[in-house]
Write an enzyme that holds these catalytic residues in place. Structure first.
Site, PDB file in Angstrom:
ATOM      1  CB  SER A  46      -0.957  -0.041   1.191  1.00  0.00           C
ATOM      2  OG  SER A  46      -1.982   0.894   1.058  1.00  0.00           O
ATOM      3  CG  ASP A  53      -4.434  -1.485   1.093  1.00  0.00           C
ATOM      4  OD1 ASP A  53      -3.435  -2.115   1.480  1.00  0.00           O
ATOM      5  OD2 ASP A  53      -4.598  -0.273   1.307  1.00  0.00           O
TER       6      ASP A  53
END
Length: 308
Positions: free
Chosen positions: A44, A191
Protein backbone atom coordinates in the site's frame (compact mmCIF):
# COMPACT_ATOMS: atom_id res chain seq x y z
CA UNK A 1 28.22 -9.90 1.93
CA UNK A 2 25.18 -9.44 4.13
CA UNK A 3 21.90 -9.30 2.20
CA UNK A 4 19.42 -6.68 3.40
CA UNK A 5 15.69 -6.32 2.81
CA UNK A 6 13.61 -3.24 3.50
CA UNK A 7 9.93 -3.94 4.23
CA UNK A 8 7.57 -0.96 4.18
CA UNK A 9 4.03 -1.45 5.45
CA UNK A 10 0.65 0.13 4.84
CA UNK A 11 -0.29 3.42 6.46
CA UNK A 12 -1.92 5.87 4.08
CA UNK A 13 -0.84 9.49 3.68
CA UNK A 14 0.28 9.95 7.30
CA UNK A 15 2.00 6.59 7.52
CA UNK A 16 3.99 7.38 4.40
CA UNK A 17 5.16 10.66 5.94
CA UNK A 18 6.25 8.85 9.12
CA UNK A 19 8.14 6.18 7.16
CA UNK A 20 10.08 8.83 5.24
CA UNK A 21 11.11 10.46 8.52
CA UNK A 22 12.08 7.06 9.97
CA UNK A 23 14.10 6.13 6.86
CA UNK A 24 15.90 9.46 7.10
CA UNK A 25 16.79 8.73 10.73
CA UNK A 26 17.88 5.18 9.84
CA UNK A 27 20.17 6.52 7.12
CA UNK A 28 21.72 9.08 9.46
CA UNK A 29 22.34 6.55 12.24
CA UNK A 30 23.54 3.57 10.19
CA UNK A 31 24.48 4.89 6.75
CA UNK A 32 21.84 2.58 5.25
CA UNK A 33 20.61 3.79 1.86
CA UNK A 34 17.21 2.28 1.09
CA UNK A 35 18.12 2.10 -2.60
CA UNK A 36 20.93 -0.32 -1.73
CA UNK A 37 18.63 -2.90 -0.13
CA UNK A 38 18.78 -6.20 -2.00
CA UNK A 39 14.98 -6.48 -1.71
CA UNK A 40 12.42 -3.69 -1.44
CA UNK A 41 9.02 -5.04 -0.33
CA UNK A 42 6.12 -2.61 -0.01
CA UNK A 43 2.45 -2.79 0.88
CA UNK A 44 0.00 0.00 0.00
CA UNK A 45 1.73 3.23 1.13
CA UNK A 46 4.86 1.10 1.37
CA UNK A 47 4.49 0.15 -2.30
CA UNK A 48 4.20 3.84 -3.12
CA UNK A 49 7.53 4.43 -1.36
CA UNK A 50 9.13 1.41 -3.04
CA UNK A 51 8.19 2.97 -6.39
CA UNK A 52 9.85 6.28 -5.50
CA UNK A 53 12.89 4.71 -3.80
CA UNK A 54 13.61 2.84 -7.01
CA UNK A 55 14.74 6.13 -8.49
CA UNK A 56 14.98 8.75 -5.74
CA UNK A 57 16.95 9.08 -2.51
CA UNK A 58 15.53 9.56 0.97
CA UNK A 59 16.74 13.18 1.09
CA UNK A 60 14.68 13.84 -2.03
CA UNK A 61 11.61 12.35 -0.35
CA UNK A 62 12.19 14.56 2.69
CA UNK A 63 12.29 17.56 0.35
CA UNK A 64 9.10 16.30 -1.30
CA UNK A 65 7.31 16.26 2.04
CA UNK A 66 8.48 19.82 2.66
CA UNK A 67 7.33 21.07 -0.73
CA UNK A 68 10.76 21.73 -2.19
CA UNK A 69 11.44 18.68 -4.33
CA UNK A 70 13.48 19.31 -7.47
CA UNK A 71 12.29 16.16 -9.21
CA UNK A 72 9.09 17.04 -11.14
CA UNK A 73 7.74 13.53 -10.56
CA UNK A 74 7.89 14.04 -6.81
CA UNK A 75 6.50 17.58 -6.97
CA UNK A 76 3.51 16.41 -8.98
CA UNK A 77 2.94 13.39 -6.76
CA UNK A 78 2.80 15.23 -3.44
CA UNK A 79 0.59 17.90 -4.98
CA UNK A 80 -1.83 15.17 -6.06
CA UNK A 81 -2.25 13.59 -2.61
CA UNK A 82 -5.93 12.58 -2.42
CA UNK A 83 -8.33 14.37 -0.06
CA UNK A 84 -8.91 12.94 3.38
CA UNK A 85 -12.47 11.87 2.60
CA UNK A 86 -13.42 9.27 0.01
CA UNK A 87 -16.25 9.66 -2.50
CA UNK A 88 -19.38 7.70 -1.66
CA UNK A 89 -18.70 4.02 -2.45
CA UNK A 90 -21.20 1.87 -4.32
CA UNK A 91 -22.44 -1.68 -4.49
CA UNK A 92 -21.57 -4.48 -5.08
CA UNK A 93 -19.74 -5.69 -2.01
CA UNK A 94 -16.29 -7.07 -2.79
CA UNK A 95 -16.71 -10.70 -1.69
CA UNK A 96 -19.07 -11.49 1.23
CA UNK A 97 -17.82 -15.10 1.21
CA UNK A 98 -14.63 -13.95 2.97
CA UNK A 99 -16.69 -13.59 6.16
CA UNK A 100 -16.93 -17.38 6.29
CA UNK A 101 -13.41 -18.26 5.17
CA UNK A 102 -11.17 -15.54 6.59
CA UNK A 103 -10.78 -13.59 9.83
CA UNK A 104 -9.87 -10.07 10.86
CA UNK A 105 -9.50 -7.35 8.24
CA UNK A 106 -9.42 -9.93 5.46
CA UNK A 107 -12.94 -11.04 6.41
CA UNK A 108 -14.23 -7.47 6.68
CA UNK A 109 -12.79 -6.72 3.25
CA UNK A 110 -15.40 -9.03 1.79
CA UNK A 111 -18.29 -6.82 2.92
CA UNK A 112 -16.68 -3.52 1.92
CA UNK A 113 -18.48 -1.70 -0.89
CA UNK A 114 -16.66 -0.84 -4.10
CA UNK A 115 -14.59 2.34 -3.73
CA UNK A 116 -14.75 5.16 -6.26
CA UNK A 117 -11.58 7.14 -5.52
CA UNK A 118 -9.35 8.39 -8.34
CA UNK A 119 -6.14 6.36 -8.60
CA UNK A 120 -4.63 8.20 -11.56
CA UNK A 121 -2.14 9.94 -9.26
CA UNK A 122 -0.63 6.53 -8.50
CA UNK A 123 -0.66 5.53 -12.16
CA UNK A 124 1.26 8.69 -13.07
CA UNK A 125 3.80 7.99 -10.31
CA UNK A 126 4.34 4.47 -11.59
CA UNK A 127 4.77 5.59 -15.18
CA UNK A 128 7.26 8.23 -14.06
CA UNK A 129 9.55 5.71 -12.38
CA UNK A 130 9.15 2.54 -14.43
CA UNK A 131 11.98 1.47 -16.70
CA UNK A 132 11.09 -1.12 -19.32
CA UNK A 133 8.68 -3.63 -17.85
CA UNK A 134 9.30 -2.85 -14.15
CA UNK A 135 11.17 -0.55 -11.78
CA UNK A 136 14.90 0.20 -11.96
CA UNK A 137 15.62 -1.43 -8.60
CA UNK A 138 16.73 -5.05 -9.25
CA UNK A 139 14.26 -6.58 -6.76
CA UNK A 140 11.32 -4.28 -6.02
CA UNK A 141 8.11 -6.01 -4.89
CA UNK A 142 4.57 -4.90 -4.04
CA UNK A 143 1.96 -6.83 -2.06
CA UNK A 144 -1.74 -6.86 -3.00
CA UNK A 145 -4.69 -8.95 -1.79
CA UNK A 146 -6.63 -11.17 -4.19
CA UNK A 147 -10.15 -10.49 -2.96
CA UNK A 148 -11.69 -13.48 -4.75
CA UNK A 149 -9.13 -16.09 -3.67
CA UNK A 150 -8.53 -14.48 -0.26
CA UNK A 151 -4.74 -14.54 -0.53
CA UNK A 152 -1.77 -12.20 -0.77
CA UNK A 153 0.19 -11.84 -3.99
CA UNK A 154 3.67 -10.30 -4.33
CA UNK A 155 4.09 -8.53 -7.65
CA UNK A 156 7.69 -8.41 -8.79
CA UNK A 157 8.66 -11.59 -6.93
CA UNK A 158 9.74 -14.73 -8.78
CA UNK A 159 6.71 -16.59 -10.10
CA UNK A 160 4.28 -13.75 -9.41
CA UNK A 161 1.50 -12.74 -11.82
CA UNK A 162 2.57 -10.43 -14.62
CA UNK A 163 1.52 -6.81 -14.09
CA UNK A 164 2.66 -3.36 -15.05
CA UNK A 165 4.09 -1.09 -12.36
CA UNK A 166 0.90 0.97 -12.49
CA UNK A 167 -1.32 -2.07 -12.04
CA UNK A 168 0.73 -3.43 -9.16
CA UNK A 169 0.93 -0.09 -7.35
CA UNK A 170 -2.76 0.64 -7.74
CA UNK A 171 -3.63 -2.89 -6.62
CA UNK A 172 -1.43 -2.64 -3.53
CA UNK A 173 -2.93 0.76 -2.59
CA UNK A 174 -6.59 -0.02 -3.37
CA UNK A 175 -8.13 0.58 0.07
CA UNK A 176 -11.53 -1.20 0.18
CA UNK A 177 -14.46 1.20 0.22
CA UNK A 178 -12.16 4.06 -0.78
CA UNK A 179 -10.34 3.09 -3.97
CA UNK A 180 -11.68 0.80 -6.71
CA UNK A 181 -10.43 -2.80 -6.88
CA UNK A 182 -7.92 -3.48 -9.64
CA UNK A 183 -8.53 -6.33 -12.11
CA UNK A 184 -5.38 -8.02 -13.44
CA UNK A 185 -6.01 -10.97 -15.73
CA UNK A 186 -8.85 -12.99 -14.23
CA UNK A 187 -8.10 -11.85 -10.66
CA UNK A 188 -9.27 -8.81 -8.66
CA UNK A 189 -6.97 -7.11 -6.19
CA UNK A 190 -7.32 -4.70 -3.29
CA UNK A 191 -4.97 -3.18 -0.72
CA UNK A 192 -2.32 -5.66 0.43
CA UNK A 193 -2.82 -4.41 3.97
CA UNK A 194 -6.05 -6.38 4.11
CA UNK A 195 -3.95 -9.54 4.28
CA UNK A 196 -1.09 -8.21 6.41
CA UNK A 197 0.23 -4.82 7.44
CA UNK A 198 3.70 -5.57 5.99
CA UNK A 199 3.87 -9.24 4.84
CA UNK A 200 7.40 -9.70 6.15
CA UNK A 201 6.74 -13.46 6.21
CA UNK A 202 6.60 -13.49 2.40
CA UNK A 203 10.37 -12.99 2.27
CA UNK A 204 12.35 -16.20 1.83
CA UNK A 205 15.52 -17.10 3.77
CA UNK A 206 17.48 -16.52 0.55
CA UNK A 207 16.13 -12.97 0.18
CA UNK A 208 17.97 -11.45 3.14
CA UNK A 209 19.67 -12.12 6.45
CA UNK A 210 18.93 -8.61 7.79
CA UNK A 211 15.42 -7.16 7.45
CA UNK A 212 14.34 -3.66 8.40
CA UNK A 213 10.55 -3.45 8.86
CA UNK A 214 8.76 -0.09 9.01
CA UNK A 215 5.06 -0.50 9.80
CA UNK A 216 3.14 2.67 10.72
CA UNK A 217 -0.08 0.81 11.60
CA UNK A 218 1.59 -1.53 14.08
CA UNK A 219 2.99 -0.77 17.53
CA UNK A 220 4.06 -2.41 20.75
CA UNK A 221 1.18 -3.86 22.79
CA UNK A 222 -1.05 -1.15 24.24
CA UNK A 223 0.62 1.71 22.36
CA UNK A 224 -1.98 3.77 20.51
CA UNK A 225 -2.96 7.21 19.30
CA UNK A 226 -4.34 9.27 22.22
CA UNK A 227 -8.02 10.17 22.40
CA UNK A 228 -11.32 8.52 21.42
CA UNK A 229 -10.30 8.17 17.76
CA UNK A 230 -7.15 6.41 18.85
CA UNK A 231 -9.12 3.89 20.90
CA UNK A 232 -11.25 3.03 17.87
CA UNK A 233 -8.23 2.85 15.56
CA UNK A 234 -6.40 0.63 18.04
CA UNK A 235 -9.27 -1.83 18.43
CA UNK A 236 -10.15 -2.12 14.74
CA UNK A 237 -6.78 -1.73 13.02
CA UNK A 238 -3.64 -1.30 15.12
CA UNK A 239 -4.11 -4.14 17.59
CA UNK A 240 -4.86 -6.88 15.02
CA UNK A 241 -2.20 -5.62 12.62
CA UNK A 242 0.37 -5.50 15.44
CA UNK A 243 -0.45 -9.05 16.52
CA UNK A 244 -0.17 -10.35 12.96
CA UNK A 245 3.14 -8.59 12.40
CA UNK A 246 4.56 -9.97 15.65
CA UNK A 247 3.69 -13.50 14.53
CA UNK A 248 5.32 -12.94 11.14
CA UNK A 249 8.49 -11.49 12.66
CA UNK A 250 8.79 -14.43 15.06
CA UNK A 251 8.55 -16.85 12.14
CA UNK A 252 11.22 -15.01 10.14
CA UNK A 253 13.54 -14.79 13.15
CA UNK A 254 13.12 -18.52 13.70
CA UNK A 255 14.85 -19.04 10.34
CA UNK A 256 17.93 -17.25 11.69
CA UNK A 257 17.20 -13.91 10.02
CA UNK A 258 17.83 -10.69 11.93
CA UNK A 259 14.69 -8.53 11.91
CA UNK A 260 14.64 -4.90 13.06
CA UNK A 261 11.03 -3.74 13.51
CA UNK A 262 10.77 0.05 13.52
CA UNK A 263 7.28 0.88 14.77
CA UNK A 264 5.75 4.17 15.91
CA UNK A 265 5.96 4.82 19.63
CA UNK A 266 3.52 6.76 21.79
CA UNK A 267 5.54 9.93 21.08
CA UNK A 268 5.31 9.34 17.35
CA UNK A 269 1.59 8.60 17.45
CA UNK A 270 0.82 11.70 19.50
CA UNK A 271 1.62 13.77 16.42
CA UNK A 272 0.24 11.44 13.76
CA UNK A 273 -3.40 11.21 14.77
CA UNK A 274 -5.94 8.46 14.17
CA UNK A 275 -6.89 9.49 10.61
CA UNK A 276 -4.07 8.12 8.46
CA UNK A 277 -5.54 9.48 5.22
CA UNK A 278 -5.68 13.10 6.44
CA UNK A 279 -3.99 15.11 3.71
CA UNK A 280 -4.55 18.34 5.65
CA UNK A 281 -2.51 16.99 8.58
CA UNK A 282 0.34 15.57 6.48
CA UNK A 283 2.82 18.45 6.82
CA UNK A 284 2.41 18.74 10.59
CA UNK A 285 2.63 14.96 11.02
CA UNK A 286 5.82 14.82 8.96
CA UNK A 287 7.56 17.60 10.89
CA UNK A 288 6.55 15.97 14.18
CA UNK A 289 7.95 12.65 12.92
CA UNK A 290 11.25 14.26 12.01
CA UNK A 291 11.67 15.15 15.69
CA UNK A 292 10.51 11.83 17.17
CA UNK A 293 11.73 9.26 14.62
CA UNK A 294 15.45 9.47 15.50
CA UNK A 295 14.84 8.18 19.03
CA UNK A 296 12.36 5.57 17.76
CA UNK A 297 14.94 4.25 15.30
CA UNK A 298 17.76 4.35 17.85
CA UNK A 299 15.72 2.30 20.33
CA UNK A 300 14.70 -0.22 17.65
CA UNK A 301 18.29 -0.78 16.57
CA UNK A 302 19.40 -1.23 20.16
CA UNK A 303 16.60 -3.69 20.98
CA UNK A 304 17.40 -5.77 17.90
CA UNK A 305 21.11 -5.75 18.71
CA UNK A 306 22.05 -3.96 15.49
CA UNK A 307 24.69 -1.28 15.89
CA UNK A 308 23.97 2.28 14.81
Amino acid sequence: MRRTALVLGCGGTIGSAWMIAALHALAEQTGFDARDAHVLLGTSAGAELVTMLSGAGIDELVDMQRGRAQDPRLREHIASTPPGRPPMPRLPLLNPGLLRTRSGLAALTGIAPTGRGDMEWLQRLAEGFEVGAWLPHPDARMVAYDVLAGERVVFGAPGSPIATVGEALRASWSTPGWMPPVPIGDRIFVDGGMGSTASVDLLTPEDADLVYVLAPLASASGVRVPGPGGRIEYRLIRRPMSAGLATEIAAVRARGTTVVPILPTARDLAGLGAHFMSSSHREAAFEHSMTTAPETVRAALSEAGVGA
